[in-house]
Design an enzyme around this catalytic site. Sequence first.
Site, PDB file in Angstrom:
ATOM      1  N   SER A  13     -10.801   9.659 -25.286  1.00 42.20           N
ATOM      2  CA  SER A  13     -10.575  10.868 -24.486  1.00 42.20           C
ATOM      3  C   SER A  13      -9.466  10.586 -23.476  1.00 42.20           C
ATOM      4  O   SER A  13      -8.969   9.461 -23.358  1.00 42.20           O
ATOM      5  CB  SER A  13     -11.852  11.295 -23.754  1.00 42.20           C
ATOM      6  OG  SER A  13     -12.240  10.297 -22.812  1.00 42.20           O
ATOM      7  N   SER A 138      -3.780   2.141 -11.307  1.00 41.31           N
ATOM      8  CA  SER A 138      -4.008   3.316 -10.466  1.00 41.31           C
ATOM      9  C   SER A 138      -3.332   3.113  -9.123  1.00 41.31           C
ATOM     10  O   SER A 138      -3.074   1.976  -8.702  1.00 41.31           O
ATOM     11  CB  SER A 138      -5.512   3.518 -10.258  1.00 41.31           C
ATOM     12  OG  SER A 138      -5.768   4.490  -9.272  1.00 41.31           O
ATOM     13  N   TYR A 151     -13.835   0.537  -7.572  1.00 46.14           N
ATOM     14  CA  TYR A 151     -12.730   0.928  -8.447  1.00 46.14           C
ATOM     15  C   TYR A 151     -11.416   0.351  -7.921  1.00 46.14           C
ATOM     16  O   TYR A 151     -10.634  -0.240  -8.677  1.00 46.14           O
ATOM     17  CB  TYR A 151     -12.654   2.447  -8.517  1.00 46.14           C
ATOM     18  CG  TYR A 151     -11.554   2.980  -9.399  1.00 46.14           C
ATOM     19  CD1 TYR A 151     -11.622   2.863 -10.785  1.00 46.14           C
ATOM     20  CD2 TYR A 151     -10.443   3.612  -8.842  1.00 46.14           C
ATOM     21  CE1 TYR A 151     -10.607   3.354 -11.594  1.00 46.14           C
ATOM     22  CE2 TYR A 151      -9.424   4.111  -9.639  1.00 46.14           C
ATOM     23  CZ  TYR A 151      -9.512   3.983 -11.020  1.00 46.14           C
ATOM     24  OH  TYR A 151      -8.511   4.477 -11.818  1.00 46.14           O
ATOM     25  N   LYS A 155      -8.810  -2.455  -9.714  1.00 43.32           N
ATOM     26  CA  LYS A 155      -7.409  -2.162 -10.001  1.00 43.32           C
ATOM     27  C   LYS A 155      -6.469  -3.097  -9.229  1.00 43.32           C
ATOM     28  O   LYS A 155      -5.399  -3.453  -9.720  1.00 43.32           O
ATOM     29  CB  LYS A 155      -7.100  -0.697  -9.684  1.00 43.32           C
ATOM     30  CG  LYS A 155      -7.836   0.282 -10.596  1.00 43.32           C
ATOM     31  CD  LYS A 155      -7.515   0.049 -12.070  1.00 43.32           C
ATOM     32  CE  LYS A 155      -8.130   1.114 -12.961  1.00 43.32           C
ATOM     33  NZ  LYS A 155      -7.786   0.919 -14.395  1.00 43.32           N
TER      34      LYS A 155
END
Length: 270
Positions: A13, A138, A151, A155
Amino acid sequence: MQQKVVLITGASSGIGRALAFAFGREGASIVICARKIDALETVSRELQQAGITNLALAADVSIESDVRTLIEQTIAHYGRLDILINNAGVSMRSLVVDTDPDVFRKVMDINYMGTVNATHHALPHILKTKGSIVGISSIAGYRGLPVRAGYSASKFAMNGFLEALRTELLHSGVHVLTACPGFTASNIRVAALDANGQPTGETMRDEENMMTAEECAQYILNAVKKRKRELILTAQGKLTVLLNKLFPSLTDRLVYNTLAKEKDSPLKGR
Protein backbone atom coordinates in the site's frame (compact mmCIF):
# COMPACT_ATOMS: atom_id res chain seq x y z
CA MET A 1 15.28 1.20 -15.56
CA GLN A 2 15.19 -1.30 -18.43
CA GLN A 3 16.43 -4.76 -17.30
CA LYS A 4 16.85 -3.52 -13.72
CA VAL A 5 15.51 -5.56 -10.80
CA VAL A 6 13.98 -3.48 -8.01
CA LEU A 7 13.05 -4.88 -4.59
CA ILE A 8 10.58 -2.80 -2.56
CA THR A 9 9.70 -3.64 1.03
CA GLY A 10 6.37 -2.57 2.49
CA ALA A 11 4.86 -2.55 -0.99
CA SER A 12 1.27 -3.59 -0.25
CA SER A 13 0.00 0.00 0.00
CA GLY A 14 0.92 3.69 0.09
CA ILE A 15 4.32 4.85 -1.09
CA GLY A 16 5.61 1.28 -1.54
CA ARG A 17 2.80 0.39 -3.91
CA ALA A 18 3.24 3.66 -5.80
CA LEU A 19 6.98 2.99 -6.14
CA ALA A 20 6.28 -0.42 -7.67
CA PHE A 21 4.21 1.22 -10.41
CA ALA A 22 6.65 4.11 -10.91
CA PHE A 23 9.71 1.89 -11.39
CA GLY A 24 7.74 -0.76 -13.25
CA ARG A 25 6.47 1.71 -15.83
CA GLU A 26 10.10 2.59 -16.53
CA GLY A 27 10.77 -1.02 -17.52
CA ALA A 28 12.11 -2.49 -14.27
CA SER A 29 11.20 -5.95 -12.99
CA ILE A 30 9.70 -5.52 -9.53
CA VAL A 31 9.86 -7.62 -6.38
CA ILE A 32 7.22 -6.53 -3.88
CA CYS A 33 7.42 -7.57 -0.26
CA ALA A 34 5.07 -7.16 2.71
CA ARG A 35 3.74 -9.12 5.66
CA LYS A 36 0.14 -9.31 4.45
CA ILE A 37 0.11 -11.72 1.54
CA ASP A 38 -3.50 -11.03 0.52
CA ALA A 39 -2.88 -7.31 0.05
CA LEU A 40 0.42 -8.08 -1.66
CA GLU A 41 -1.22 -10.42 -4.16
CA THR A 42 -3.78 -7.74 -4.99
CA VAL A 43 -0.98 -5.31 -5.84
CA SER A 44 0.77 -8.01 -7.84
CA ARG A 45 -2.33 -8.55 -10.00
CA GLU A 46 -2.68 -4.79 -10.52
CA LEU A 47 0.95 -4.60 -11.64
CA GLN A 48 0.45 -7.51 -14.03
CA GLN A 49 -2.62 -5.80 -15.51
CA ALA A 50 -0.44 -2.74 -16.12
CA GLY A 51 2.11 -4.91 -17.95
CA ILE A 52 4.68 -4.77 -15.15
CA THR A 53 6.73 -7.90 -14.49
CA ASN A 54 6.68 -8.63 -10.78
CA LEU A 55 7.23 -11.18 -8.06
CA ALA A 56 5.29 -11.01 -4.77
CA LEU A 57 7.02 -12.43 -1.69
CA ALA A 58 5.71 -12.33 1.88
CA ALA A 59 8.29 -11.34 4.50
CA ASP A 60 8.56 -9.55 7.82
CA VAL A 61 11.61 -7.30 7.55
CA SER A 62 12.10 -7.32 11.32
CA ILE A 63 12.85 -11.08 11.12
CA GLU A 64 16.32 -11.60 9.63
CA SER A 65 15.61 -15.13 8.39
CA ASP A 66 12.61 -13.81 6.44
CA VAL A 67 14.80 -11.20 4.78
CA ARG A 68 17.56 -13.66 3.98
CA THR A 69 15.03 -15.88 2.24
CA LEU A 70 13.52 -12.86 0.46
CA ILE A 71 16.88 -11.94 -1.09
CA GLU A 72 17.66 -15.56 -1.97
CA GLN A 73 14.31 -15.94 -3.74
CA THR A 74 14.85 -12.67 -5.63
CA ILE A 75 18.24 -13.80 -6.92
CA ALA A 76 16.94 -17.29 -7.73
CA HIS A 77 14.10 -15.80 -9.79
CA TYR A 78 15.81 -12.88 -11.55
CA GLY A 79 19.51 -13.65 -11.18
CA ARG A 80 20.40 -10.13 -10.03
CA LEU A 81 19.38 -7.21 -7.84
CA ASP A 82 19.95 -3.59 -8.84
CA ILE A 83 17.90 -1.47 -6.45
CA LEU A 84 16.75 -2.08 -2.89
CA ILE A 85 14.10 0.31 -1.55
CA ASN A 86 13.72 0.05 2.22
CA ASN A 87 10.16 1.33 2.54
CA ALA A 88 8.58 -0.96 5.15
CA GLY A 89 7.71 1.03 8.24
CA VAL A 90 5.33 1.66 11.08
CA SER A 91 4.54 4.82 13.03
CA MET A 92 3.39 5.41 16.60
CA ARG A 93 1.41 8.10 18.36
CA SER A 94 1.53 8.54 22.12
CA LEU A 95 3.47 10.44 24.77
CA VAL A 96 6.69 8.88 26.03
CA VAL A 97 5.38 8.86 29.59
CA ASP A 98 2.38 6.76 28.55
CA THR A 99 4.05 4.36 26.12
CA ASP A 100 4.99 0.75 26.80
CA PRO A 101 8.72 0.33 25.99
CA ASP A 102 7.82 -2.65 23.81
CA VAL A 103 6.19 -0.20 21.39
CA PHE A 104 9.49 1.61 20.94
CA ARG A 105 11.20 -1.74 20.42
CA LYS A 106 8.68 -2.85 17.79
CA VAL A 107 8.97 0.40 15.84
CA MET A 108 12.76 0.21 15.94
CA ASP A 109 12.76 -3.45 14.84
CA ILE A 110 10.65 -2.70 11.78
CA ASN A 111 11.89 0.73 10.71
CA TYR A 112 15.57 0.50 11.60
CA MET A 113 16.49 -3.17 11.90
CA GLY A 114 14.29 -3.92 8.88
CA THR A 115 16.52 -1.59 6.87
CA VAL A 116 19.67 -3.11 8.33
CA ASN A 117 18.48 -6.68 7.65
CA ALA A 118 17.51 -6.04 4.04
CA THR A 119 20.58 -3.94 3.26
CA HIS A 120 22.97 -6.47 4.79
CA HIS A 121 21.66 -9.38 2.73
CA ALA A 122 21.15 -7.38 -0.48
CA LEU A 123 24.48 -5.55 -0.44
CA PRO A 124 26.71 -8.29 -1.94
CA HIS A 125 24.41 -8.43 -4.97
CA ILE A 126 24.08 -4.66 -5.33
CA LEU A 127 27.86 -4.32 -5.19
CA LYS A 128 28.00 -6.54 -8.29
CA THR A 129 25.54 -4.35 -10.21
CA LYS A 130 26.78 -1.03 -8.76
CA GLY A 131 23.16 -0.30 -8.05
CA SER A 132 21.25 1.70 -5.47
CA ILE A 133 20.17 1.33 -1.85
CA VAL A 134 17.29 3.61 -0.88
CA GLY A 135 15.91 4.30 2.57
CA ILE A 136 12.46 5.87 2.84
CA SER A 137 13.04 7.93 5.94
CA SER A 138 11.16 11.00 7.15
CA ILE A 139 11.48 14.60 8.23
CA ALA A 140 11.11 12.98 11.66
CA GLY A 141 14.62 11.62 11.07
CA TYR A 142 15.98 15.17 11.08
CA ARG A 143 13.70 16.77 13.65
CA GLY A 144 12.28 14.86 16.62
CA LEU A 145 8.48 15.02 16.68
CA PRO A 146 6.53 15.01 19.95
CA VAL A 147 3.99 12.19 20.33
CA ARG A 148 6.09 10.25 17.79
CA ALA A 149 9.32 9.81 19.76
CA GLY A 150 9.74 6.14 18.85
CA TYR A 151 9.15 6.83 15.18
CA SER A 152 11.59 9.75 15.19
CA ALA A 153 14.23 7.65 16.96
CA SER A 154 13.94 4.89 14.36
CA LYS A 155 14.28 7.35 11.48
CA PHE A 156 17.24 9.13 13.09
CA ALA A 157 18.86 5.68 13.35
CA MET A 158 18.06 4.93 9.71
CA ASN A 159 19.54 8.26 8.57
CA GLY A 160 22.76 7.63 10.50
CA PHE A 161 23.03 4.08 9.17
CA LEU A 162 22.57 5.21 5.55
CA GLU A 163 25.06 8.06 5.95
CA ALA A 164 27.69 5.71 7.36
CA LEU A 165 26.96 3.15 4.64
CA ARG A 166 27.24 5.80 1.91
CA THR A 167 30.65 6.77 3.24
CA GLU A 168 31.81 3.15 3.45
CA LEU A 169 30.75 2.62 -0.17
CA LEU A 170 32.26 5.89 -1.44
CA HIS A 171 34.57 4.16 -3.93
CA SER A 172 32.38 1.15 -4.72
CA GLY A 173 30.08 2.64 -7.35
CA VAL A 174 27.01 1.90 -5.21
CA HIS A 175 24.51 4.73 -4.79
CA VAL A 176 22.82 5.37 -1.40
CA LEU A 177 19.76 7.64 -1.20
CA THR A 178 18.04 8.89 1.94
CA ALA A 179 14.54 9.95 0.87
CA CYS A 180 12.51 11.97 3.34
CA PRO A 181 8.88 12.63 2.43
CA GLY A 182 6.94 15.14 4.45
CA PHE A 183 3.39 14.27 5.45
CA THR A 184 2.13 12.13 2.56
CA ALA A 185 -1.37 10.79 2.02
CA SER A 186 -1.02 7.09 2.90
CA ASN A 187 -2.24 4.61 5.48
CA ILE A 188 0.82 4.87 7.77
CA ARG A 189 -1.05 7.12 10.22
CA VAL A 190 -4.06 4.79 10.28
CA ALA A 191 -1.73 1.90 11.15
CA ALA A 192 0.21 3.96 13.73
CA LEU A 193 0.58 2.21 17.08
CA ASP A 194 -0.91 3.60 20.27
CA ALA A 195 0.66 3.53 23.75
CA ASN A 196 -0.09 -0.19 24.06
CA GLY A 197 1.07 -1.19 20.60
CA GLN A 198 -2.37 -1.41 18.98
CA PRO A 199 -3.17 0.25 15.62
CA THR A 200 -5.01 3.52 16.16
CA GLY A 201 -7.24 2.84 13.14
CA GLU A 202 -7.59 6.49 12.15
CA THR A 203 -5.53 9.39 10.87
CA MET A 204 -5.11 12.45 13.06
CA ARG A 205 -4.33 14.79 10.17
CA ASP A 206 -6.31 16.28 7.29
CA GLU A 207 -4.83 14.44 4.31
CA GLU A 208 -6.76 16.27 1.60
CA ASN A 209 -3.97 18.69 0.69
CA MET A 210 -1.03 16.35 1.33
CA MET A 211 1.32 15.12 -1.40
CA THR A 212 -0.01 11.88 -2.88
CA ALA A 213 1.93 8.63 -2.68
CA GLU A 214 2.18 8.67 -6.49
CA GLU A 215 3.76 12.14 -6.53
CA CYS A 216 6.18 11.09 -3.81
CA ALA A 217 7.14 7.94 -5.76
CA GLN A 218 7.91 9.98 -8.88
CA TYR A 219 10.26 12.25 -6.94
CA ILE A 220 12.05 9.20 -5.51
CA LEU A 221 12.34 7.58 -8.96
CA ASN A 222 13.92 10.75 -10.36
CA ALA A 223 16.33 10.95 -7.40
CA VAL A 224 17.46 7.36 -8.04
CA LYS A 225 17.99 8.12 -11.73
CA LYS A 226 20.12 11.13 -10.81
CA ARG A 227 21.83 9.15 -8.02
CA LYS A 228 21.17 11.86 -5.45
CA ARG A 229 22.37 11.34 -1.88
CA GLU A 230 19.40 13.02 -0.21
CA LEU A 231 15.84 13.97 -1.05
CA ILE A 232 13.77 16.17 1.27
CA LEU A 233 10.22 16.68 0.04
CA THR A 234 7.61 19.41 0.56
CA ALA A 235 8.24 23.04 1.37
CA GLN A 236 7.17 22.42 4.97
CA GLY A 237 9.69 19.61 5.30
CA LYS A 238 12.57 21.64 3.88
CA LEU A 239 11.70 24.61 6.08
CA THR A 240 11.51 22.43 9.19
CA VAL A 241 14.97 20.97 8.59
CA LEU A 242 16.46 24.41 7.91
CA LEU A 243 14.85 26.09 10.92
CA ASN A 244 15.90 23.24 13.19
CA LYS A 245 19.54 23.84 12.20
CA LEU A 246 19.40 27.62 12.55
CA PHE A 247 16.88 28.20 15.34
CA PRO A 248 16.36 24.98 17.32
CA SER A 249 14.58 26.56 20.30
CA LEU A 250 12.14 28.38 18.05
CA THR A 251 11.54 25.15 16.12
CA ASP A 252 10.71 23.37 19.39
CA ARG A 253 7.83 25.78 19.90
CA LEU A 254 6.70 25.75 16.28
CA VAL A 255 6.63 21.96 16.10
CA TYR A 256 4.85 21.70 19.45
CA ASN A 257 2.17 24.21 18.46
CA THR A 258 1.64 22.58 15.06
CA LEU A 259 1.23 19.04 16.38
CA ALA A 260 -0.89 20.20 19.31
CA LYS A 261 -3.51 21.17 16.72
CA GLU A 262 -3.91 17.60 15.50
CA LYS A 263 -7.13 15.75 16.19
CA ASP A 264 -7.18 14.41 19.78
CA SER A 265 -3.57 15.46 20.32
CA PRO A 266 -2.31 14.58 23.82
CA LEU A 267 -0.35 17.85 23.70
CA LYS A 268 -3.54 19.91 23.99
CA GLY A 269 -3.93 21.64 27.32
CA ARG A 270 -0.48 20.67 28.59
